[in-house]
Scaffold this motif. Structure first.
Motif, short mmCIF file in Angstrom:
data_model
loop_
_atom_site.label_atom_id
_atom_site.label_comp_id
_atom_site.label_asym_id
_atom_site.label_seq_id
_atom_site.Cartn_x
_atom_site.Cartn_y
_atom_site.Cartn_z
N ILE A 203 2.69 7.80 7.81
CA ILE A 203 2.99 6.56 6.86
C ILE A 203 3.06 6.89 5.57
O ILE A 203 1.98 7.37 4.97
N ALA A 204 3.92 6.41 4.81
CA ALA A 204 4.14 6.84 3.43
C ALA A 204 3.81 5.57 2.51
O ALA A 204 3.01 5.65 1.44
N SER A 205 4.22 4.31 3.14
CA SER A 205 3.82 3.09 2.51
C SER A 205 4.09 1.96 3.16
O SER A 205 4.85 2.17 4.40
N CYS B 277 7.45 -0.94 6.96
CA CYS B 277 6.59 0.44 7.03
C CYS B 277 7.62 1.54 6.67
O CYS B 277 8.65 1.81 7.42
N VAL B 278 7.20 2.51 5.80
CA VAL B 278 8.08 3.67 5.41
C VAL B 278 7.43 4.77 6.08
O VAL B 278 6.11 4.98 5.89
N LEU B 279 7.95 5.50 6.79
CA LEU B 279 7.52 6.75 7.69
C LEU B 279 8.32 8.11 7.00
O LEU B 279 9.59 7.96 6.71
N ASP B 280 7.33 8.93 6.78
CA ASP B 280 7.94 10.41 6.26
C ASP B 280 8.23 10.85 7.59
O ASP B 280 7.40 11.36 8.31
N VAL B 281 9.77 11.17 8.02
CA VAL B 281 9.88 11.57 9.38
C VAL B 281 10.71 13.11 9.22
O VAL B 281 11.63 13.40 9.86
N THR B 282 10.33 13.77 8.07
CA THR B 282 10.70 15.23 7.75
C THR B 282 10.50 15.95 9.18
O THR B 282 11.33 16.74 9.56
N GLU C 16 0.82 -1.07 0.08
CA GLU C 16 0.06 0.04 0.05
C GLU C 16 0.88 1.36 0.02
O GLU C 16 1.88 1.25 0.63
N GLN C 17 0.42 2.16 -0.87
CA GLN C 17 1.38 3.79 -0.82
C GLN C 17 0.40 4.68 -0.46
O GLN C 17 -0.94 4.70 -0.93
N TYR C 18 0.67 5.40 0.67
CA TYR C 18 -0.29 6.35 1.17
C TYR C 18 0.32 7.89 0.60
O TYR C 18 -0.35 8.66 0.61
N ALA C 19 1.51 7.88 0.29
CA ALA C 19 2.17 9.30 -0.07
C ALA C 19 3.34 8.96 -0.94
O ALA C 19 4.16 8.25 -0.54
N ALA C 20 3.59 9.55 -2.17
CA ALA C 20 4.53 9.37 -3.13
C ALA C 20 5.97 9.85 -2.36
O ALA C 20 5.62 11.07 -1.46
#
Length: 537
Positions: A337-339, A325-330, A295-299
């Motif tokens: 959650i990105a994907s 689990c890919v997290l956008d941690v900017t 699942e992708q939630y944000a490119a």
């Protein structure tokens, strides 16, 4: 004994009309300890109405509404008047099975002699001359397998030690057009919770204590807890019902709000959410259903930084899942959650998927350095991927510091990882958008020994993948330097993206950040950066 024509007429009427038979010939012990006729109360009548429409009913209920008794009455009536009819009762403990069986024995003992069909009985079974049988057993017993029953009553099934396997075994014994009744109070977010919400052909009947006339009191308490006052306003409780609720809360529930909600709920979600065994007590996701796949939630976004947590399993068809689990941690305080991925892949195939995803997001990879996680680390080394989580420890023998790749999950670090994830979920710093993570949060509990773990028959792979991604926050600054300092914005639009992502201003001449007010780089907020940027550019 000789049966008169009058008795024969009565037997025929009883055989056709359960409700007449129930109130005329069945006896129970009421709350005052008196032997009285079984006249169905409001909640029992609701159950009978639903059973007439559908043979498969799930009853979620408050305590002491008499559901076990009325279900037993229906089964007893059928066994008494239908040759070769078999009924099975499955209770969560042996003591409970014996207690239910006593209800059946009392029904039989209190019948007039001319209504009694000759039968033999032991501790858990009644066998009638007509070939009919009633059996009471426990969820842990193997005795039900291989039999066929026309009626099955699973009592307090939410308390079974292994709900899924027990229900599957019991359901396989149901005869054609059989009756199956699941009846229970809630026990947290376990498989009984999932069965309640999933479409499975069962009638779902929720019975609140508000439906019972005897759940009222004229005794006015000196103090009503604020929680109960709010509950009374939300659900329109009468003064007498609030009196009863207050008395029940302070006596039967020992002033435990969670216990009261679980034992005496006014709506299903309140019942399920209140279990004291859950590790994540602040959030519940009633309709989450786990599924395999990607699942992708944000490119990927320019100048954003990402962390990918990787939990690796064997790939066995019956084992755990491999998950990332890919997290956008900017923004460390608001990761997103990105994907995600959730599936049963061989470690080598899973490692390839992890590398593809990490390159897509230019992410820091945080794999476990235990068990199958080592194969992921080895593959990433072979592929020369640079952003890998590292552990530095002092080697006393060599008198130097050594570096190890991956996150070592042990007794100490496991608790730190889970505490971090729990805090991010509780404080809503992390928005839980993935159904696999939601499902595992619902079923992550404290074991009898006090260890947080997946409930029996459940999984925790996405929990640990997400937790590992959060542990990457410790080293994400190194990735941020590569991503944000080594990539020059090419135009005004990219400058704005850069400044929004970093929260600081970009200087074209020196590739450095500056602030017109002369503050240090770390003191600028994203909103200030955007404001100053609009004036500068």
């Amino acid at each position: 004994m000789k049966v008169s024509a009058e008795h024969i007429g009565e037997i025929k009427r009883c055989a056709k009309d359960f409700r007449y038979f129930c109130k005329t010939h069945l006896r129970i012990i009421n709350k005052d300890g008196e032997l009285v006729p079984l006249v169905p109360n409001e909640s029992q009548a609701l159950f009978l109405d639903e059973l007439e429409k559908n043979n498969w009913v799930y009853v979620l209920k408050a305590r002491k509404l008499g559901q076990t008794t009325i279900i037993a009455a229906v089964n007893f009536w059928r066994v008494l008047f239908r040759p070769n009819y078999s009924a099975l009762v499955v209770a969560h403990t042996d003591e409970a099975a014996k207690g239910i069986f006593k209800i059946y024995k009392r029904f039989y003992q209190c019948l007039p002699e001319w209504l009694k069909v000759p039968m033999e009985q032991n501790l858990h079974e009644m066998r009638f001359e007509t070939g009919a049988v009633i059996r009471a057993t426990t969820a842990s017993s193997q005795s039900v397998r291989g039999q066929t029953y026309q009626s099955i009553h699973c009592s307090e099934f939410a308390m079974y030690p292994d709900i899924d396997s027990t229900i599957a075994a019991v359901f396989s014994t149901a005869g054609n057009n059989g009756t199956v009744v699941l009846e229970s109070t809630a026990n947290g977010v376990n498989p009984a919770h999932r069965i309640w919400y999933e479409p499975n052909g069962m009638t779902k009947l929720f019975l609140s204590w508000k439906d019972a006339k005897d759940c009222q009191s004229s005794f006015k308490p000196n103090f009503v807890p604020p929680e109960l006052k709010q509950l009374a306003e939300e659900h329109g409780l009468s003064r007498r019902q609030l009196n009863w609720a207050t008395q029940t809360y302070t006596t039967r529930c020992a002033s435990s709000w969670n216990t009261f909600l679980q034992e005496y709920p006014l709506e299903p979600d309140l019942a399920f959410i209140s279990s004291g065994r859950r590790f994540f007590t602040t959030h519940i996701y009633p309709h989450a259903v786990a599924h395999e796949g990607y699942e992708q939630y944000a490119a990927p976004q320019p100048f954003h930084v990402y962390s990918i947590g990787v939990d690796t399993a064997s790939g066995s068809a019956e084992g755990d899942y491999s998950a990332f689990c890919v997290l956008d941690v900017t923004d460390k305080r608001a990761p997103r959650i990105a994907s995600t991925f959730y599936g049963r892949l061989a470690p080598a195939e899973f490692a390839h998927q992890v590398l593809i995803e990490a390159k897509k997001y230019n992410a820091l990879i945080v794999p476990e350095s235990n068990s199958y996680g080592l194969s992921i680390i080895e593959y990433l080394i072979q592929e020369s991927y640079g952003f890998l989580y590292r552990r530095v420890k002092y080697d006393k023998m060599a008198n130097r510091y050594t570096e190890n790749l991956g996150f070592n999950t042990n007794v100490s670090t496991r608790s730190i990882l889970l505490a971090r994830l729990q805090e991010y979920v509780a404080r809503e710093w992390l928005l839980v958008s993935d159904d696999r993570l939601k499902t595992e949060i619902n079923t992550f509990v404290f074991s009898n020994s006090g260890k947080p773990e997946a409930d029996t028959g459940q999984h925790d792979d996405m929990i640990f993948a997400t937790g590992l991604a959060l542990m990457g926050l410790q080293q994400i600054d190194d990735v941020k330097k590569d991503v944000q300092l080594k990539t020059r914005p090419a135009n005004l639009s990219e400058m704005l993206q850069y400044e929004i992502a970093t929260g600081k201003l970009y200087s074209k001449t020196s590739d450095q950040f500056h602030d017109p007010l002369g503050r240090g780089n770390d003191e600028l907020s994203p909103s200030e950066a955007m404001s100053t940027s609009s004036k500068t550019h």
